[in-house]
Design an enzyme around this catalytic site. Structure first.
Site, PDB file in Angstrom:
ATOM      1  N   HIS A 234      40.716  32.654  47.798  1.00 29.37           N
ATOM      2  CA  HIS A 234      41.836  33.367  47.166  1.00 29.37           C
ATOM      3  C   HIS A 234      42.090  34.728  47.808  1.00 29.37           C
ATOM      4  O   HIS A 234      43.134  35.334  47.582  1.00 29.37           O
ATOM      5  CB  HIS A 234      41.566  33.541  45.669  1.00 29.37           C
ATOM      6  CG  HIS A 234      41.679  32.248  44.915  1.00 29.37           C
ATOM      7  ND1 HIS A 234      42.799  31.872  44.223  1.00 29.37           N
ATOM      8  CD2 HIS A 234      40.809  31.216  44.779  1.00 29.37           C
ATOM      9  CE1 HIS A 234      42.620  30.681  43.689  1.00 29.37           C
ATOM     10  NE2 HIS A 234      41.414  30.260  44.010  1.00 29.37           N
TER      11      HIS A 234
ATOM     12  N   ASP B 296      45.705  42.026  50.463  1.00 30.20           N
ATOM     13  CA  ASP B 296      45.657  41.135  49.309  1.00 30.20           C
ATOM     14  C   ASP B 296      45.776  39.697  49.795  1.00 30.20           C
ATOM     15  O   ASP B 296      46.523  39.437  50.751  1.00 30.20           O
ATOM     16  CB  ASP B 296      46.860  41.455  48.394  1.00 30.20           C
ATOM     17  CG  ASP B 296      46.500  41.349  46.921  1.00 30.20           C
ATOM     18  OD1 ASP B 296      45.612  40.557  46.590  1.00 30.20           O
ATOM     19  OD2 ASP B 296      47.121  42.065  46.114  1.00 30.20           O
TER      20      ASP B 296
HETATM   21  P1  ADQ Z   1      43.818  39.349  41.881  1.00 27.03           P
HETATM   22  O1  ADQ Z   1      43.217  40.301  42.847  1.00 27.03           O
HETATM   23  O2  ADQ Z   1      43.355  39.460  40.499  1.00 27.03           O
HETATM   24  O3  ADQ Z   1      43.666  37.852  42.348  1.00 27.03           O
HETATM   25  P2  ADQ Z   1      46.838  39.054  41.675  1.00 27.03           P
HETATM   26  O4  ADQ Z   1      47.250  37.971  42.587  1.00 27.03           O
HETATM   27  O5  ADQ Z   1      47.792  40.178  41.662  1.00 27.03           O
HETATM   28  O6  ADQ Z   1      45.420  39.679  41.989  1.00 27.03           O
HETATM   29  O7  ADQ Z   1      46.740  38.454  40.233  1.00 27.03           O
HETATM   30  C1  ADQ Z   1      46.582  39.270  39.158  1.00 27.03           C
HETATM   31  C2  ADQ Z   1      46.914  38.485  37.894  1.00 27.03           C
HETATM   32  O8  ADQ Z   1      46.436  39.261  36.823  1.00 27.03           O
HETATM   33  C3  ADQ Z   1      48.399  38.280  37.720  1.00 27.03           C
HETATM   34  O9  ADQ Z   1      48.633  37.013  37.178  1.00 27.03           O
HETATM   35  C4  ADQ Z   1      48.787  39.379  36.735  1.00 27.03           C
HETATM   36  O10 ADQ Z   1      49.817  39.037  35.839  1.00 27.03           O
HETATM   37  C5  ADQ Z   1      47.509  39.598  35.967  1.00 27.03           C
HETATM   38  N1  ADQ Z   1      47.420  41.016  35.586  1.00 27.03           N
HETATM   39  C6  ADQ Z   1      47.315  42.086  36.385  1.00 27.03           C
HETATM   40  N2  ADQ Z   1      47.325  43.223  35.660  1.00 27.03           N
HETATM   41  C7  ADQ Z   1      47.446  42.858  34.382  1.00 27.03           C
HETATM   42  C8  ADQ Z   1      47.530  43.577  33.148  1.00 27.03           C
HETATM   43  N3  ADQ Z   1      47.503  44.897  33.085  1.00 27.03           N
HETATM   44  N4  ADQ Z   1      47.640  42.863  32.027  1.00 27.03           N
HETATM   45  C9  ADQ Z   1      47.679  41.521  32.077  1.00 27.03           C
HETATM   46  N5  ADQ Z   1      47.610  40.801  33.193  1.00 27.03           N
HETATM   47  C10 ADQ Z   1      47.498  41.453  34.327  1.00 27.03           C
HETATM   48  C11 ADQ Z   1      43.064  37.159  43.474  1.00 27.03           C
HETATM   49  C12 ADQ Z   1      43.466  37.670  44.857  1.00 27.03           C
HETATM   50  C13 ADQ Z   1      44.979  37.658  45.004  1.00 27.03           C
HETATM   51  C14 ADQ Z   1      45.518  36.244  44.727  1.00 27.03           C
HETATM   52  C15 ADQ Z   1      44.981  35.712  43.405  1.00 27.03           C
HETATM   53  C16 ADQ Z   1      45.341  34.239  43.182  1.00 27.03           C
HETATM   54  O11 ADQ Z   1      42.962  38.983  45.070  1.00 27.03           O
HETATM   55  O12 ADQ Z   1      45.377  38.063  46.306  1.00 27.03           O
HETATM   56  O13 ADQ Z   1      46.941  36.280  44.673  1.00 27.03           O
HETATM   57  O14 ADQ Z   1      43.564  35.809  43.362  1.00 27.03           O
HETATM   58  O15 ADQ Z   1      44.949  33.442  44.248  1.00 27.03           O
END
Ligand code: ADQ
Length: 471
Positions: free
Chosen positions: A153, A361
């Site tokens: 991921h 990311d």
């Molecule tokens: P993350 O690093 O966690 O994931 P991201 O892809 O942005 O990053 O996903 C975050 C998730 O958490 C999103 O669904 C978002 O809605 C939720 N989220 C963030 N802040 C929040 C808040 N304050 N309240 C509620 N929900 C919140 C890892 C990798 C990424 C990759 C994903 C999926 O680092 O690059 O996209 O896995 O593969």
């Protein structure tokens, strides 16, 4: 038909799943036989070696407990203090304690030992993320002949950063025991291929002449996405409307600039606030007319580097407040908590600009969710880091170098000044891309590639944008 076995560090909990990923994988498992295997979240001094089965929200889940020492070495230690920073090219933030590797391997071996007796010969196994790189090796050494796929991921590191990881040779050998490795982006496939094709035999072999053999491992990019239609619906839900109403009352006519991230150093939060500071410094007309809302729930806060990022962000938010706030105007709000998806969808819908500027990311799902939640008649603008995997999917966003806060400040200005016609044209292209790369098709395309025929309904929807078979 073959069963599907999903393996991840944590199994999904009770109640509505937090992320789109859990929802998508739940859907995959809901439509087929199989189960989800992982850590229960419980720590105990002498964990049972056998997994416990439990049905949660209609899902079969098999879980094991871990010992506190092993968990520390495996999770906070090797996974999140060595692999996470190195894979995100932050070697300066890596802490290396050599005994963590043993804990990491022990937990992977414990996973394999508990999983092996649950497997049938034709089960298809899908392993998720950097915590579990050695799992296929451990299963194979116990005799597993199943198809096993691995999905990373997070980004795959450059060769130099990989060399900085202790035991990288063994980890790469572990990767060669998978039948399929899925990455987020072409960038990652290229980095992996660069390693695999140029590996120096004397560095990576157990003996000086032995290079790693990836000829049986397929490698491809499977960019993950969200469920944009679900976010479109959610943005009209009562909870979203309540949030929009609440924010309207607070903001009045001010344009909302929104950041939503886990509080993680990879997300570029201090740089982002600095760019906003420059926007206000360079453009007097935006003062009192814009507001930055940064939502950032704490994450991995037992790790020192995460506490330091939190402190840095506190300091820079305080500085911007001190510099620009007036008795009746605050330039920003910083909220350290998580929100449910409907409330988030409301925030996305209201935001005139989403500031998604990670330093690096894997993909970044916030970018996808923001696009899904926009009003087609009055969409906002996505300012996106070129170092997020999402930049390959969303070239119509305003792409920025997040290290260059002048450039990000200028992109913010452009976004705030962008005429409606251009916002609509860009958003339409972004939404088409978000729909093409939706999370359901992502899951099916990976499974279909791992075991042709298993995806069935999803087989026609495959969308693999790049493939390299590394010999
Ligand atoms: P993350 O690093 O966690 O994931 P991201 O892809 O942005 O990053 O996903 C975050 C998730 O958490 C999103 O669904 C978002 O809605 C939720 N989220 C963030 N802040 C929040 C808040 N304050 N309240 C509620 N929900 C919140 C890892 C990798 C990424 C990759 C994903 C999926 O680092 O690059 O996209 O896995 O593969």
């Amino acid at each position: 038909m073959s069963r599907i076995v999903i393996v991840s560090n944590r199994t999904p909990g009770k109640g509505p799943a937090a992320g789109g990923l859990a929802v998508a994988l739940k859907k995959v498992l809901g439509e087929r036989e199989g189960f989800w295997f992982g850590w229960s979240g419980k720590l105990t001094d002498s964990p049972e070696q056998k997994a416990r089965f439990e049905d949660i929200d209609g899902l079969h889940i098999a879980q094991i407990d871990l010992s506190p020492d092993d968990h520390r070495a495996y999770y906070s230690g090797f996974s999140n203090s060595i692999l996470w920073p190195s894979f995100h090219l932050r070697l300066d933030l890596a802490t290396i304690e050599s005994h963590w590797y043993e804990g990491y391997r022990r937990v992977n071996a414990q996973f394999a030992k508990a999983l092996m007796p649950l497997l049938k010969p034709d089960d298809v196994i899908w392993v998720h993320d950097y915590h579990l790189i050695p799992l296929a090796s451990e299963l194979r050494s116990l005799g597993a002949k199943n198809r096993i796929g691995f999905y990373l991921h997070i980004p795959f590191p450059t060769v130099d950063a990989l060399y900085a990881i202790p035991h990288h040779g063994e980890l790469m050998r572990d990767l060669s025991r998978y039948d399929l490795i899925g990455f987020q982006a072409n960038r990652d496939v290229a980095a992996f291929t660069d390693f695999a094709e140029h590996q120096a035999p004397s560095t990576f072999g157990t003996r000086p002449t032995e290079a790693l053999d990836f000829s049986k491992t397929e490698v491809a990019a499977f960019p993950i996405g969200s469920d944009p239609e679900a976010f479109a619906r959610l943005s009209n839900s009562p909870a979203a409307k309540k949030m929009i109403h609440r924010m309207h009352r607070a903001l009045g006519e001010q344009a909302l600039i929104l950041g939503v991230d886990r509080l993680d150093y990879s997300k570029g939060l201090p740089q982002r606030v600095e760019a906003y500071e420059k926007l206000l410094a360079n453009n007097q007309r935006f003062r009192r007319n814009v507001h930055l809302l940064q939502v950032a729930p704490p994450s991995r806060d037992t790790i020192k580097e995460y506490q330091e990022t939190s402190d840095t962000l506190d300091a820079i938010c305080g500085r911007v407040m001190g510099r620009f706030a007036e008795p009746d105007w605050a330039p920003l709000t910083y909220v350290k908590r998580a929100y449910g998806q409907p409330s988030l969808a409301g925030l996305y819908r209201l935001a005139r600009v989403a500031l998604v500027t990670p330093l690096r990311d894997g993909m970044n799902l916030v970018a996808h969710e923001y696009v899904g939640a926009q009003d087609p008649e009055n969409p906002g603008v996505l300012v996106l880091s070129r170092f997020a995997g999402a930049a390959e999917i969303f070239p119509e966003a305003l792409l920025v170098n997040p290290f260059d806060t002048d450039e990000t400040a200028e992109a913010l200005r452009m976004a705030l000044d962008m005429p409606l016609d251009e916002r609509k044209a860009r958003w339409q292209a972004l939404m088409a891309a978000a729909e093409t790369h939706n999370v359901d098709d992502w899951a099916l395309s990976f499974l279909e590639r791992l075991s042709p025929g298993i995806g069935e309904a999803g087989a026609g929807a495959r969308d693999v944008i790049y493939m390299a078979s590394v010999a």
